[in-house]
Design an enzyme around this catalytic site. Structure first.
Site, PDB file in Angstrom:
ATOM      1  N   ASP A 118      41.090  39.251  33.836  1.00 14.55           N
ATOM      2  CA  ASP A 118      39.891  39.943  34.317  1.00 14.55           C
ATOM      3  C   ASP A 118      38.681  39.014  34.232  1.00 14.55           C
ATOM      4  OD1 ASP A 118      37.993  41.815  34.957  1.00 14.55           O
ATOM      5  OD2 ASP A 118      38.479  43.191  33.316  1.00 14.55           O
ATOM      6  N   ASP A 119      38.124  38.640  35.365  1.00 19.65           N
ATOM      7  CA  ASP A 119      36.945  37.750  35.406  1.00 19.65           C
ATOM      8  C   ASP A 119      37.265  36.319  34.975  1.00 19.65           C
ATOM      9  OD1 ASP A 119      35.547  40.032  36.124  1.00 19.65           O
ATOM     10  OD2 ASP A 119      33.879  39.693  34.745  1.00 19.65           O
TER      11      ASP A 119
ATOM     12  N   CYS B 278      36.301  43.769  40.015  1.00 20.14           N
ATOM     13  CA  CYS B 278      37.299  44.504  39.221  1.00 20.14           C
ATOM     14  C   CYS B 278      37.944  45.669  39.966  1.00 20.14           C
ATOM     15  CB  CYS B 278      36.669  45.048  37.937  1.00 20.14           C
ATOM     16  SG  CYS B 278      35.842  43.827  36.906  1.00 20.14           S
TER      17      CYS B 278
ATOM     18  N   ARG C  14      41.748  45.969  41.735  1.00 19.18           N
ATOM     19  CA  ARG C  14      42.793  46.841  41.188  1.00 19.18           C
ATOM     20  C   ARG C  14      43.283  47.824  42.245  1.00 19.18           C
ATOM     21  NH1 ARG C  14      40.224  44.646  37.612  1.00 19.18           N
ATOM     22  NH2 ARG C  14      41.126  44.043  35.611  1.00 19.18           N
TER      23      ARG C  14
ATOM     24  N   LYS D 104      43.583  47.659  31.384  1.00 19.27           N
ATOM     25  CA  LYS D 104      42.385  48.211  32.048  1.00 19.27           C
ATOM     26  C   LYS D 104      42.741  48.832  33.394  1.00 19.27           C
ATOM     27  CE  LYS D 104      38.277  46.219  34.246  1.00 19.27           C
ATOM     28  NZ  LYS D 104      37.167  45.263  34.127  1.00 19.27           N
TER      29      LYS D 104
ATOM     30  N   HIS E 138      40.730  51.304  35.586  1.00 19.11           N
ATOM     31  CA  HIS E 138      39.522  51.073  36.397  1.00 19.11           C
ATOM     32  C   HIS E 138      39.649  51.382  37.878  1.00 19.11           C
ATOM     33  CE1 HIS E 138      35.570  48.522  36.200  1.00 19.11           C
ATOM     34  NE2 HIS E 138      35.378  49.829  36.127  1.00 19.11           N
TER      35      HIS E 138
ATOM     36  N   HIS F  83      36.857  39.349  30.415  1.00 19.28           N
ATOM     37  CA  HIS F  83      35.671  40.079  30.908  1.00 19.28           C
ATOM     38  C   HIS F  83      34.672  40.243  29.754  1.00 19.28           C
ATOM     39  CE1 HIS F  83      33.306  43.378  32.641  1.00 19.28           C
ATOM     40  NE2 HIS F  83      33.933  43.196  33.795  1.00 19.28           N
TER      41      HIS F  83
ATOM     42  N   ASP G  96      41.591  38.810  38.618  1.00 18.66           N
ATOM     43  CA  ASP G  96      41.107  39.825  39.560  1.00 18.66           C
ATOM     44  C   ASP G  96      39.884  39.404  40.367  1.00 18.66           C
ATOM     45  OD1 ASP G  96      39.217  39.999  37.485  1.00 18.66           O
ATOM     46  OD2 ASP G  96      38.994  42.166  37.723  1.00 18.66           O
TER      47      ASP G  96
ATOM     48  N   LYS H  46      32.323  35.645  41.171  1.00 19.05           N
ATOM     49  CA  LYS H  46      32.598  37.086  41.283  1.00 19.05           C
ATOM     50  C   LYS H  46      31.504  37.739  42.132  1.00 19.05           C
ATOM     51  CE  LYS H  46      32.818  41.129  38.179  1.00 19.05           C
ATOM     52  NZ  LYS H  46      32.751  41.566  36.768  1.00 19.05           N
TER      53      LYS H  46
HETATM   54 CA   LIG Z   1      37.016  41.483  36.972  1.00 16.98          CA
END
Ligand SMILES: [Ca+2]
Ligand SMILES: [Ca+2]
Length: 735
Positions: free
Chosen positions: A66-67, A104, A108, A167, A169, A256, A362, A405
Site C-alpha cells: 500500500d503506497d 488505494c 482495490r 486492508k 477499503h 501507507h 496499489d 500517487k
Molecule cells: Ca495506497
C-alpha cells in the site's frame, strides 16, 4: 451525521475517531437488520459454474503493498533489504510495466473486480457523489456496486476456498464487506490507518466480528503486517482441511502512512539515508539499468519541482529526513519478512510449488504532506505517531519515474509485479523480466483462467459488466497476451491512455502530452506537438472509454457546492446552501485550525484580507487555505517564494514575491472587490496584480491554517504542511 469522507487525510487525521465510530455503528446496524447472519463460510455459494477442486488447478495468493513506490524493493532497484521478495523474483518473473490506478480505493476496486474502478462504483474514494440533477453518479459511490463480482465471489463459485487479510477499503461503512462479497474467511481492517493495537483507528473484523484492538483470539501485542501473514496461513490450513484449492488475498497496509514499525526495525536503518535522495536516486537508477529492469536510454527524471537539493539542507534537516525514511524502510523491510514467513508457511504445507503468488503495490510513492513530509509524536514510528514519507522521498520511491500517487504519470501508476509459480512458470523464466504492459484488470482474467472459473454475466440477479482484462498466463511464459484494447486511467481528472508503446497523459485541467514508452518511460520528451494526429486518435479512444465506463462527468462532482454540484442540501460540509459563518467578518486563527465550511469566512462574492505573522524554516508549506480543486485561495511558500493564489473555477491567478522568504515576517495578502490582488511583506509597499474578480461562491473545503485540508487549492500536492511557526493569522472579509 456529516458526510463520511474517506479521502485520505480527512480520515486519518481529522476524523479518525469519528470514522471508527461510524464504521462500527453502521456495521452493527447492518448485522442487527439481518437476524441470524452467519459467517460467509456458512452461506451457500451461488451456482455460477466451475466445480469441485481438481489437482491441477493452482492456489492463488495475491499480496498487495500500500503506497509503495516502483523502485523500493531490492529486485526493482531499491536499497531497502527485501531478501524474500528478491528470492521470489529470482524464482519467478518480474513485470517491468505493470499498472495500478494511482490510489488505494480505486485500485482495490479494480483488482477485486477486473473492471476499471469507476465501473465498479469506486472512481474516487468512498463518497456518494451526485450530479447536477441531484441523482447519484454511478462512477462515484460509497463502495463496490452490484454490477461487479469480486475475485472472492468468482473463485468461490469455482470451488476455491477464499480468504482475505488486511486492508479492505472498498466500502465497509456502506455495508460492502469481505464476508458478504465472496470471502469464506477474512481478518480485515475497514480502511487501514494503523499498525499497532494502541492505534486509535485500530479496528479489526474476523469473519465479520469486530474484535476491537486485542479481543480474543488476537494476541495482546501485534503488528498488523504480521497479523495478515499469521491469519493468511490459518486460513490456508482451513482450506486444506476442506480439501479445496485456495484463493488468498493479502492486502498489506504497509507502507501507507502513518508509518509505524517496531523500534528495533527503525534503529537498523537510522543514519543510512543521510546519503540523501539525490545520490540514492542515482544509485537506484544505475542498479535498475544494470539488472535490466529499465532501458539506459530513459533518462533519470530530474529532481521534482519543489524538492530541494540534499546538499542544500542543514545537518538538522538531513537528520530529520533520515529519520523519516528510516521508518519507511523499516516498514517495507518488515513487510518483506512477513511475506517471507507466508512463503515459508506455504512451503512447509507442501503448497508452494502449485501456488501462483503475485506481489504488487496499489499506487506509486506518496507525496502527500509535501516537501517536509511529517514526523510527529513523542516517539516517531511508534503507535499513534504520525509519519508521512513526503514528496522528497516519494521521488526516490518512484525512481526513475515522474510524479506520485494520485497522478497518471508513470510514477503514480507503475508498480512492481512479481509472479512466482514453480509448477506453472518454466524454469527458464526464473529471474527474467516480462516487458508486456499489464494492469490490475488482468488479475481477474488470470484467476478465471487458472481456476477454470466462469466469469458470470449475472450474479445474485444482477447483470454483471464484462471483465476488462486479459489473462497474464501467456506472459508468465513469455508469450503474447493478445490485448486488444488500450489501457485507460482517470483519477481526480488526471487521465491517461496507453496503446502499445504510446501513452497519452494529462494533468487535471491541462492538455494531453504524448510519450513513446519504448524510448522514454520517464516521460521527459513530450511528442504531442509533433504528432497531433496520434494525440487526436488516442484522445478519442479515451473519450469513448470515459463515456462508457462511468468516468463522466469529469470532475464536475468535485467542483463546488456553490453551483449545486455537491447536490447537497445536506447540512454542514458540502451543502448547496452553505454560506459560511453567518454575519462574521473577522477570524482570529492559529496554526492547526481547521474550520468546517459552515464555520468558515463567507468569501463568496467578496474581497478579503489575510494578515499573518510567521517564522518560516522550510521553503514550502501552506500558511492558510480555503477551498479545493475548483475554487478557493491559498497563501503559501513555494520554492521559498511567498505565494498568494486565487482560483475561480478555470481562472487561476498567482502572485508571488520575487525574493525568497525565510525567517520571521508579517504578510498582508488581499483581494479587493475589483479583483486586484496584493501582497505586502513587513509593512513595505505591496506588489499587486489585476485578476478577473473575486471568488464567486463559497469553496467546498473550509479554512485550514498551517496546511490545506481536503483537496489542495494551490500548485502543490496534498496538505502541504507549514513546518515553521505561525504566531497569528487573521482573515477579514470586506463589509
Ligand atoms: Ca495506497
Ligand atoms: Ca483544501
Amino acid at each position: 451525521m456529516s458526510r463520511v469522507q474517506l479521502s485520505s487525510m480527512n480520515v486519518l487525521h481529522r476524523t479518525r475517531e469519528a470514522l471508527s465510530q461510524i464504521v462500527g455503528v453502521s456495521l452493527l446496524a447492518g448485522l442487527m437488520a439481518v437476524p441470524g447472519i452467519k459467517p460467509a463460510s456458512a452461506q451457500t455459494n451461488p451456482p455460477v459454474g466451475g466445480g469441485a477442486a481438481t489437482a491441477n488447478r493452482p492456489n492463488i495468493v495475491v499480496i498487495m503493498a500500500d503506497d509503495m513506490g516502483f523502485s523500493d524493493i531490492g529486485c526493482y532497484g531499491g536499497e531497502i533489504k527485501t531478501p524474500n521478495l528478491d528470492k521470489l523474483a529470482q524464482g519467478g518473473v518480474r513485470f517491468t510495466q505493470f499498472y495500478n490506478t494511482a490510489r488505494c480505493c480505486p485500485t482495490r476496486a479494480s483488482l477485486l473486480t477486473g473492471l476499471y474502478p469507476h465501473e465498479a462504483g469506486v472512481g474516487h474514494m468512498l463518497n456518494r457523489e451526485v450530479g447536477d440533477d441531484g441523482k447519484p453518479l454511478a462512477g462515484y459511490t460509497e463502495g463496490l456496486n452490484d454490477q461487479c463480482v469480486t475475485l472472492g465471489e468468482v473463485m468461490r463459485s469455482a470451488g476455491y476456498f477464499t480468504a482475505m487479510t488486511g486492508k479492505w477499503h472498498v466500502g465497509q461503512a456502506a455495508g460492502v464487506v469481505p464476508w458478504k462479497r465472496g470471502f469464506d474467511r477474512s481478518l480485515n481492517a475497514p480502511a487501514g490507518g494503523f499498525y499497532f493495537p494502541e492505534g486509535t483507528k485500530a479496528s479489526l473484523f474476523l469473519n465479520g466480528k469486530n474484535l476491537h484492538q486485542t479481543d480474543a483470539p488476537l494476541p495482546k501485542q501485534w503488528y498488523s503486517t504480521d497479523l495478515w501473514t499469521d491469519y493468511g496461513l490459518k486460513f490456508v490450513d482451513e482450506a486444506k482441511q476442506a480439501k479445496k484449492p485456495f484463493f488468498l488475498y493479502v492486502a498489506e497496509n504497509a507502507p501507507h502512512f502513518p508509518l509505524q514499525a517496531p523500534a528495533a526495525d527503525i534503529a537498523r536503518w537510522r543514519g543510512k539515508y543521510k546519503a540523501g535522495w539525490d545520490k540514492l536516486r542515482q544509485a537506484r537508477y544505475e542498479r535498475q539499468i544494470q539488472m535490466g529492469l529499465i532501458d539506459k536510454k530513459w533518462p533519470l527524471s530530474p529532481r521534482q519541482p519543489g524538492v530541494p537539493a540534499w546538499d542544500s539542507l542543514t545537518p538538522q534537516q538531513q537528520d530529520r529526513y533520515d529519520n523519516i525514511m528510516a521508518i519507511y524502510a523499516a516498514v517495507v523491510e518488515h513487510m518483506d519478512t512477513a511475506v517471507g514467513r507466508l512463503i515459508d508457511g506455504l512451503k512447509q504445507r507442501g503448497e508452494l510449488d502449485n501456488t501462483l503468488i503475485l506481489f504488487l503495490s496499489d499506487n506509486g510513492g506518496n507525496a502527500e504532506a509535501g516537501v517536509p513530509g511529517r514526523l510527529e509524536g513523542a516517539s516517531p514510528g511508534g503507535p499513534n505517531s504520525t509519519v508521512f514519507v513526503g514528496q522528497c522521498w516519494a521521488t526516490l520511491n518512484n525512481t526513475p519515474l515522474v510524479r506520485y500517487k494520485h497522478y497518471t504519470d508513470e510514477g503514480g501508476i507503475s508498480t512492481p509485479l512479481i509472479a512466482h509459480w514453480p509448477k506453472g512458470i518454466a524454469k527458464a523464466r526464473d529471474g527474467k523480466f516480462e516487458k508486456q504492459p499489464g494492469h490490475l484488470i488482468d488479475i481477474m482474467a488470470t484467476c478465471v483462467d487458472l481456476g477454470k472459473a466462469k466469469y458470470p454475466t449475472t450474479f445474485n440477479g444482477n447483470t454483471i459488466k464484462p471483465m476488462e482484462g486479459v489473462s497474464l498466463l501467456p506472459a508468465f511464459n513469455g508469450k503474447d497476451i493478445g490485448r486488444k484494447q488500450p489501457l485507460f486511467w482517470e483519477h481526480e481528472e488526471n487521465r491517461a491512455v496507453r496503446e502499445g508503446e504510446w501513452k497519452l497523459v494529462a494533468l487535471r485541467g491541462e492538455p494531453w502530452r504524448l510519450y513513446n514508452m519504448t524510448n522514454d518511460r520517464s516521460e521527459q520528451h513530450d511528442l504531442a506537438a509533433q504528432q497531433p494526429e496520434r494525440v487526436k486518435a488516442l484522445a478519442a479512444k479515451w473519450d469513448v472509454y470515459a463515456a462508457r465506463a462511468n468516468v463522466l462527468p469529469l470532475g464536475g462532482w468535485r467542483a463546488e457546492n456553490g453551483g449545486g454540484k455537491k447536490g447537497g442540501k445536506k447540512a454542514g460540509a458540502g451543502g448547496a446552501n452553505a454560506q459560511g459563518a453567518k454575519g462574521k467578518t473577522h477570524f482570529d486563527l492559529k496554526k492547526g485550525s481547521s474550520l468546517s465550511v459552515d464555520e468558515s469566512p463567507a468569501i463568496g462574492g467578496r474581497g478579503f484580507t489575510i494578515t499573518a505573522k510567521f517564522n518560516a524554516d522550510s521553503p514550502s508549506g501552506v500558511l492558510v487555505a480555503q477551498g479545493g480543486v475548483a475554487r478557493g485561495y491559498a497563501l503559501y511558500l513555494k520554492e521559498g517564494k511567498l505565494t498568494f493564489f486565487v482560483h475561480r473555477q478555470q481562472i487561476k491567478t498567482e502572485l508571488a514575491t520575487p525574493q525568497t522568504v525565510t525567517g520571521a515576517h508579517t504578510v498582508v495578502a488581499k483581494i479587493a472587490a475589483d479583483g486586484t490582488m496584493s501582497l505586502a511583506l513587513d509593512g513595505q509597499a505591496p506588489i499587486t496584480v489585476n485578476s478577473p474578480g473575486v471568488i464567486k461562491a463559497l469553496p467546498k473545503d473550509g479554512v485550514s491554517v498551517g496546511f490545506d485540508q481536503g483537496d489542495p487549492v494551490g500548485n502543490y500536492t496534498g496538505e502541504n504542511p507549514f513546518s515553521g511557526t505561525i504566531d497569528s493569522l487573521t482573515i477579514d472579509i470586506d463589509k
